[in-house]
Enzyme design. Structure first.
Site, mmCIF file in Angstrom:
data_model
loop_
_atom_site.group_PDB
_atom_site.id
_atom_site.type_symbol
_atom_site.label_atom_id
_atom_site.label_comp_id
_atom_site.label_asym_id
_atom_site.label_seq_id
_atom_site.Cartn_x
_atom_site.Cartn_y
_atom_site.Cartn_z
ATOM 1 N N LEU A 191 41.070 49.171 26.742
ATOM 2 C CA LEU A 191 41.197 48.657 26.215
ATOM 3 C C LEU A 191 41.697 47.983 27.922
ATOM 4 O O LEU A 191 42.707 48.507 28.710
ATOM 5 C CB LEU A 191 42.425 48.297 25.459
ATOM 6 C CG LEU A 191 42.184 48.295 23.713
ATOM 7 C CD1 LEU A 191 43.806 48.273 23.227
ATOM 8 C CD2 LEU A 191 41.636 47.677 24.068
ATOM 9 N N ASP A 192 41.523 46.685 28.225
ATOM 10 C CA ASP A 192 41.229 46.148 30.157
ATOM 11 C C ASP A 192 43.053 45.814 29.641
ATOM 12 O O ASP A 192 43.578 46.565 28.742
ATOM 13 C CB ASP A 192 40.976 45.489 30.325
ATOM 14 C CG ASP A 192 40.942 44.341 29.165
ATOM 15 O OD1 ASP A 192 42.181 43.463 28.907
ATOM 16 O OD2 ASP A 192 40.065 43.180 28.830
ATOM 17 N N LYS A 193 43.992 45.809 30.898
ATOM 18 C CA LYS A 193 44.797 45.282 31.234
ATOM 19 C C LYS A 193 45.977 44.469 30.114
ATOM 20 O O LYS A 193 47.195 44.499 29.981
ATOM 21 C CB LYS A 193 45.875 45.040 32.557
ATOM 22 C CG LYS A 193 46.823 45.070 32.824
ATOM 23 C CD LYS A 193 47.005 44.736 33.868
ATOM 24 C CE LYS A 193 48.742 44.495 34.698
ATOM 25 N NZ LYS A 193 48.513 44.133 36.333
ATOM 26 N N ARG A 201 34.900 39.851 26.279
ATOM 27 C CA ARG A 201 35.192 38.634 27.255
ATOM 28 C C ARG A 201 34.360 37.919 28.351
ATOM 29 O O ARG A 201 34.113 36.895 28.656
ATOM 30 C CB ARG A 201 36.601 39.203 28.629
ATOM 31 C CG ARG A 201 38.078 39.541 27.940
ATOM 32 C CD ARG A 201 38.820 40.059 28.699
ATOM 33 N NE ARG A 201 39.769 40.596 28.000
ATOM 34 C CZ ARG A 201 40.678 39.651 27.930
ATOM 35 N NH1 ARG A 201 40.819 38.691 27.879
ATOM 36 N NH2 ARG A 201 41.723 40.423 27.361
#
Length: 228
Positions: free
Chosen positions: A100-102, A184
């Site tokens: 999961l991105d930041k 995204r």
């Protein structure tokens, strides 16, 4: 633990092959050849070797569900950054399954079992990942259909996905793949921007009411279902 069972559990060979190794005098415990099939060993204190090569005790497999907060990096080491392993206090060395991105939050699985990492990370296994998404501006039904049908990003086309509207700026999406920052990128290509992204399910494992920043062990039934 019987010596042949220990060798099999440590991944040296099958139990039957381990019996052959013992009979042949190729197994030592604390430096002494042990050729009796009924011999036992203590994995925590004894030193076992086969043909002079040390055999490590079988590692306890650990399976963890974490509710990842915003601002943490899905990495085992990242100088100067907060990493998800800072949130999990276990003696075993575990690693994240997928990423999961930041800025994203929600369900993250961690384990020391490479089999699970392969099964959940490779798209050929068709494991679902479900997300709740909040976008900056109201999103149209046509835009949601484009995401559901698949759209071009990163020089390829995304696989069809299940998309369900929650309200004018929120929707749920179920993916069977995990390209880099996929949701995204898809939303950006539609002229909008993701302002909130939370994973709520991986395969049959759900985030449910697990508080943000907290973790739990998966149940035996959950693990068996993931590995089956």
């Amino acid at each position: 633990m019987r010596l042949q069972k220990f060798l099999a559990a440590a991944g040296v060979c099958s139990r039957r092959k381990a019996e052959d190794l013992i009979r042949a005098g190729r197994v030592r415990v604390n430096g002494r050849v042990v050729a009796e099939l009924g011999a036992k060993t203590d994995p925590q204190s004894d030193r076992v070797s086969v043909d002079g090569q040390a055999v490590r005790p079988p590692q306890r497999m650990v399976y963890i569900a974490l509710n990842k907060p915003r601002g943490y990096v899905c990495s085992c080491r990242h100088v100067g950054k907060k990493i998800v392993l800072d949130l999990v206090n276990v003696p075993e060395r575990v690693f994240p399954v997928g990423r999961l991105d930041k800025e994203s939050t929600g369900l993250l699985l961690l384990t020391n079992d490479g089999r699970l990492h392969l099964k959940l990370s490779h798209p050929s296994f068709d494991h679902e990942k479900e997300y709740e998404v909040v976008v900056e501006r109201p999103i149209s039904d046509a835009a949601l259909r484009r995401m559901a049908e698949g759209m071009p990003i990163l020089s390829t086309r995304t696989r069809p996905a299940a998309v369900h509207r929650i309200d004018e700026r929120r929707f749920r999406i179920v993916l069977k793949e995990g390209r880099n920052r996929q949701i995204r990128r898809m939303v950006s290509r539609l002229g909008n921007e993701v302002v909130g992204l939370r994973r709520i399910r991986m395969a049959h494992i759900r985030l449910d009411r697990l508080p943000e920043g907290r973790w739990r062990y998966l149940t035996d039934r959950e693990v068996q279902a993931l590995l089956s």
